[in-house]
Design a protein around this motif. Structure first.
Motif, PDB file in Angstrom:
ATOM      1  N   THR A 172      21.845  14.458   3.160  1.00 22.58           N
ATOM      2  CA  THR A 172      21.652  13.578   4.187  1.00 22.58           C
ATOM      3  C   THR A 172      22.862  13.347   5.036  1.00 22.58           C
ATOM      4  OG1 THR A 172      21.282  11.218   4.748  1.00 22.58           O
ATOM      5  CG2 THR A 172      22.555  11.539   2.822  1.00 22.58           C
ATOM      6  N   SER A 173      22.469  13.447   6.387  1.00 22.64           N
ATOM      7  CA  SER A 173      23.461  13.597   7.432  1.00 22.64           C
ATOM      8  C   SER A 173      23.991  11.993   7.578  1.00 22.64           C
ATOM      9  CB  SER A 173      23.256  14.108   8.576  1.00 22.64           C
ATOM     10  OG  SER A 173      22.190  13.529   9.194  1.00 22.64           O
ATOM     11  N   GLY A 174      23.104  11.048   7.469  1.00 23.22           N
ATOM     12  CA  GLY A 174      23.247   9.703   7.307  1.00 23.22           C
ATOM     13  C   GLY A 174      23.594   8.997   6.166  1.00 23.22           C
ATOM     14  N   ASN A 175      22.986   7.822   6.089  1.00 24.78           N
ATOM     15  CA  ASN A 175      23.420   7.161   4.722  1.00 24.78           C
ATOM     16  C   ASN A 175      22.081   6.837   3.853  1.00 24.78           C
ATOM     17  OD1 ASN A 175      22.455   5.357   6.237  1.00 24.78           O
ATOM     18  ND2 ASN A 175      24.058   3.705   6.293  1.00 24.78           N
ATOM     19  N   GLY A 176      21.100   7.549   4.258  1.00 25.47           N
ATOM     20  CA  GLY A 176      19.895   7.380   3.295  1.00 25.47           C
ATOM     21  C   GLY A 176      19.894   8.342   1.889  1.00 25.47           C
ATOM     22  N   LEU A 177      18.739   8.512   1.319  1.00 28.36           N
ATOM     23  CA  LEU A 177      18.605   8.931  -0.102  1.00 28.36           C
ATOM     24  C   LEU A 177      18.596  10.376   0.202  1.00 28.36           C
ATOM     25  CD1 LEU A 177      16.089   6.444  -1.781  1.00 28.36           C
ATOM     26  CD2 LEU A 177      18.626   6.811  -2.115  1.00 28.36           C
ATOM     27  N   GLY A 178      18.161  10.903   1.425  1.00 27.17           N
ATOM     28  CA  GLY A 178      18.225  12.444   1.515  1.00 27.17           C
ATOM     29  C   GLY A 178      16.814  12.921   0.946  1.00 27.17           C
ATOM     30  N   LEU A 179      16.065  12.126   0.933  1.00 22.34           N
ATOM     31  CA  LEU A 179      14.270  12.410   0.441  1.00 22.34           C
ATOM     32  C   LEU A 179      13.208  12.585   1.467  1.00 22.34           C
ATOM     33  CD1 LEU A 179      14.355  10.227  -2.997  1.00 22.34           C
ATOM     34  CD2 LEU A 179      14.748  12.715  -2.774  1.00 22.34           C
ATOM     35  N   GLY A 180      13.900  12.148   2.557  1.00 20.32           N
ATOM     36  CA  GLY A 180      12.839  12.192   3.596  1.00 20.32           C
ATOM     37  C   GLY A 180      11.997  13.310   4.188  1.00 20.32           C
ATOM     38  N   LEU A 181      12.479  14.290   4.248  1.00 19.49           N
ATOM     39  CA  LEU A 181      12.175  15.671   4.891  1.00 19.49           C
ATOM     40  C   LEU A 181      11.571  16.392   3.439  1.00 19.49           C
ATOM     41  CD1 LEU A 181      14.599  17.137   7.385  1.00 19.49           C
ATOM     42  CD2 LEU A 181      12.274  16.217   7.693  1.00 19.49           C
ATOM     43  N   LEU A 216       7.628  12.004  -4.225  1.00 20.34           N
ATOM     44  CA  LEU A 216       8.478  11.765  -3.094  1.00 20.34           C
ATOM     45  C   LEU A 216       9.646  11.963  -3.580  1.00 20.34           C
ATOM     46  CD1 LEU A 216       9.088  10.801  -0.163  1.00 20.34           C
ATOM     47  CD2 LEU A 216       9.077   8.531  -1.028  1.00 20.34           C
ATOM     48  N   GLY A 217       9.960  11.743  -4.892  1.00 21.89           N
ATOM     49  CA  GLY A 217      11.436  12.088  -5.626  1.00 21.89           C
ATOM     50  C   GLY A 217      11.923  10.903  -5.911  1.00 21.89           C
ATOM     51  N   LEU A 218      11.333   9.603  -5.845  1.00 28.43           N
ATOM     52  CA  LEU A 218      12.053   8.518  -6.131  1.00 28.43           C
ATOM     53  C   LEU A 218      11.634   7.955  -7.491  1.00 28.43           C
ATOM     54  CD1 LEU A 218      11.676   5.940  -3.072  1.00 28.43           C
ATOM     55  CD2 LEU A 218      13.840   6.688  -4.052  1.00 28.43           C
ATOM     56  N   GLU A 267       0.999  -1.315   0.209  1.00 25.33           N
ATOM     57  CA  GLU A 267       0.125   0.075   0.072  1.00 25.33           C
ATOM     58  C   GLU A 267       0.908   1.250   0.054  1.00 25.33           C
ATOM     59  OE1 GLU A 267      -2.433  -0.724   3.115  1.00 25.33           O
ATOM     60  OE2 GLU A 267      -4.243  -1.471   1.804  1.00 25.33           O
ATOM     61  N   ILE A 268       2.052   1.179   0.274  1.00 24.62           N
ATOM     62  CA  ILE A 268       2.970   2.343   0.209  1.00 24.62           C
ATOM     63  C   ILE A 268       4.464   1.833  -0.003  1.00 24.62           C
ATOM     64  CG2 ILE A 268       1.861   3.819   2.000  1.00 24.62           C
ATOM     65  CD1 ILE A 268       4.747   3.529   3.376  1.00 24.62           C
ATOM     66  N   VAL A 269       5.170   2.698  -0.832  1.00 28.64           N
ATOM     67  CA  VAL A 269       6.534   2.343  -0.922  1.00 28.64           C
ATOM     68  C   VAL A 269       7.230   3.939  -0.565  1.00 28.64           C
ATOM     69  CG1 VAL A 269       8.423   1.961  -2.674  1.00 28.64           C
ATOM     70  CG2 VAL A 269       6.302   0.775  -2.958  1.00 28.64           C
ATOM     71  N   ASP A 270       8.009   3.550   0.375  1.00 34.84           N
ATOM     72  CA  ASP A 270       8.614   4.829   0.931  1.00 34.84           C
ATOM     73  C   ASP A 270      10.109   4.679   0.338  1.00 34.84           C
ATOM     74  OD1 ASP A 270       9.786   3.061   2.612  1.00 34.84           O
ATOM     75  OD2 ASP A 270       8.895   3.982   4.582  1.00 34.84           O
ATOM     76  N   SER A 271      10.914   5.830   0.748  1.00 34.82           N
ATOM     77  CA  SER A 271      12.180   5.857   0.146  1.00 34.82           C
ATOM     78  C   SER A 271      13.059   4.669   0.796  1.00 34.82           C
ATOM     79  CB  SER A 271      12.778   7.117   0.635  1.00 34.82           C
ATOM     80  OG  SER A 271      13.085   6.997   2.267  1.00 34.82           O
ATOM     81  N   PHE A 272      12.658   4.079   1.996  1.00 37.88           N
ATOM     82  CA  PHE A 272      13.424   2.829   2.382  1.00 37.88           C
ATOM     83  C   PHE A 272      13.171   1.721   1.704  1.00 37.88           C
ATOM     84  CE2 PHE A 272      14.819  -0.604   4.978  1.00 37.88           C
ATOM     85  CZ  PHE A 272      15.688  -0.362   5.630  1.00 37.88           C
ATOM     86  N   THR A 278      -2.336   7.536   0.467  1.00 35.92           N
ATOM     87  CA  THR A 278      -1.200   6.944   0.358  1.00 35.92           C
ATOM     88  C   THR A 278       0.183   7.798   0.657  1.00 35.92           C
ATOM     89  OG1 THR A 278      -2.090   5.613  -1.294  1.00 35.92           O
ATOM     90  CG2 THR A 278       0.296   5.650  -1.208  1.00 35.92           C
ATOM     91  N   LYS A 279      -0.422   9.279   0.177  1.00 36.33           N
ATOM     92  CA  LYS A 279       0.786  10.227   0.359  1.00 36.33           C
ATOM     93  C   LYS A 279       0.971  10.608   1.844  1.00 36.33           C
ATOM     94  CE  LYS A 279       0.185  12.644  -4.126  1.00 36.33           C
ATOM     95  NZ  LYS A 279      -0.192  13.721  -4.630  1.00 36.33           N
ATOM     96  N   ILE A 280      -0.145  10.857   2.651  1.00 38.09           N
ATOM     97  CA  ILE A 280       0.207  11.099   4.083  1.00 38.09           C
ATOM     98  C   ILE A 280       0.511   9.952   4.833  1.00 38.09           C
ATOM     99  CG2 ILE A 280      -2.338  10.356   4.641  1.00 38.09           C
ATOM    100  CD1 ILE A 280      -0.185  13.229   6.436  1.00 38.09           C
ATOM    101  N   VAL A 281       0.447   8.700   4.426  1.00 39.48           N
ATOM    102  CA  VAL A 281       0.999   7.466   4.966  1.00 39.48           C
ATOM    103  C   VAL A 281       2.314   7.452   4.831  1.00 39.48           C
ATOM    104  CG1 VAL A 281       0.967   4.770   5.367  1.00 39.48           C
ATOM    105  CG2 VAL A 281      -1.311   6.231   5.120  1.00 39.48           C
ATOM    106  N   THR A 282       2.721   7.872   3.356  1.00 39.39           N
ATOM    107  CA  THR A 282       4.182   7.604   3.006  1.00 39.39           C
ATOM    108  C   THR A 282       4.921   8.808   3.953  1.00 39.39           C
ATOM    109  OG1 THR A 282       3.474   6.862   0.761  1.00 39.39           O
ATOM    110  CG2 THR A 282       5.771   7.529   1.056  1.00 39.39           C
ATOM    111  N   ALA A 283       4.359   9.888   3.751  1.00 42.23           N
ATOM    112  CA  ALA A 283       5.046  11.033   4.248  1.00 42.23           C
ATOM    113  C   ALA A 283       5.408  10.873   6.189  1.00 42.23           C
ATOM    114  CB  ALA A 283       4.353  12.198   4.306  1.00 42.23           C
TER     115      ALA A 283
END
Lengths: 140, 132
Positions: free
Chosen positions: B95-104, A94-96, A54-59, B37-42
């Motif tokens: 990103t300050s970690g090892n993520g994609l830097g897309l979170g925020l 999201l940018g992915l 139902e979702i694919v987030d950046s992780f 889907t957008k709010i859950v993903t955010a």
């Protein structure tokens, strides 16, 4: 909570369907498990069905990219099938972009495409082999 | 109508629970499927940030209304080391970690209203709104 996603072997392909809301460790375990199975079964192709996600987030997006990259290095093709429209819209916003990941609308189309990709690859290898043979002869 | 729930955010599986509860709230607010889907993903992105970079915290989910429209209101807080430069952290790919830097930055694009407060040593508070 589910602690393992089953991976099915069918001929030279591996099939998996993600049907649970994965926590991060589960996604990481899947990555590792799949990599081992590709090597163990000398799989040529992997089909990942995400129609229940139902979702694919950046992780999870990053996990799919990792799986595609590792598989490529291990000489296996990957195709991701069945993404829900709302998930696709959200992913893009999201940018992915899931660069480098082959996708198909459903399992049937995905399997056909995967077989084609593997067949193309085998043809290419065959052609290269012949090239080597002729150049070896020419060298004699 | 206004229903408020506080969920803990201490381990990875809490992110899954938060996603499920946000989905329920989005359904209560009668958001469309894409908005849900957008709010859950955010929420998933921000909750993971709070857990990984902020050492965990909590998520407040509120079924409410905004300007006469039913809405989901989320506040995700952590008591971590905070963000030194919020403007920099909001840039795609940083990103300050090892993520994609897309979170925020990505989460901001997915919601109707986004607010972030953070200071070094004071933790981070992110507020997300999605309305009908």
């Amino acid at each position: 909570m589910v602690d393992k996603i089953p991976i099915l072997k069918m001929g030279k392909y591996l099939l998996l369907s993600i049907q649970v809301d994965m926590h991060d460790q589960l996604a990481l375990d899947l990555q590792e498990d799949l990599t081992n199975q590709i090597v163990k079964h000398r799989a040529k192709g992997v089909l990942i069905d995400i129609s229940s996600l139902e979702i694919v987030d950046s992780f999870i997006g990053r996990m799919l990219s990792h799986i595609a990259n590792v598989s490529r290095i291990l000489d296996a093709k990957v195709i991701v099938v069945g993404m829900q429209p709302a998930v696709a819209i959200t992913l893009v916003e999201l940018g992915l972009s899931l660069d480098g990941i082959a996708t198909a609308l459903n399992v049937e189309k995905g399997m056909a495409r995967l077989e084609q990709m593997v067949a193309d690859d085998e043809l290419l290898e065959l052609a290269r082999g012949e090239e080597r043979d002729t150049s070896a002869k020419a060298g004699d | 109508m206004a229903k408020k729930e506080i969920l803990p955010l201490k381990q990875e599986t809490d992110i899954v629970l938060i996603r499920q509860r946000v989905r329920q709230s989005a359904e209560v607010a009668k958001l469309g499927l894409v908005s849900q889907t957008k709010i859950v993903t955010a929420a998933s992105e921000i909750a993971r940030n709070a857990l990984i970079y902020g050492g965990g915290g909590e998520c407040v989910i509120e079924d409410t209304a905004r300007n006469g429209r039913s809405a989901v209101h989320l506040v995700i807080t952590d008591q971590g080391k905070g963000i030194e430069d919020i403007n920099k952290a909001m840039v795609d790919g940083y990103t300050s970690g090892n993520g994609l830097g897309l979170g925020l930055s990505g989460a901001k694009r997915l919601v109707d209203e986004f607010a972030i407060e953070s200071a070094p040593g004071k933790g981070t508070r992110v507020e997300l709104w999605k309305w009908r």
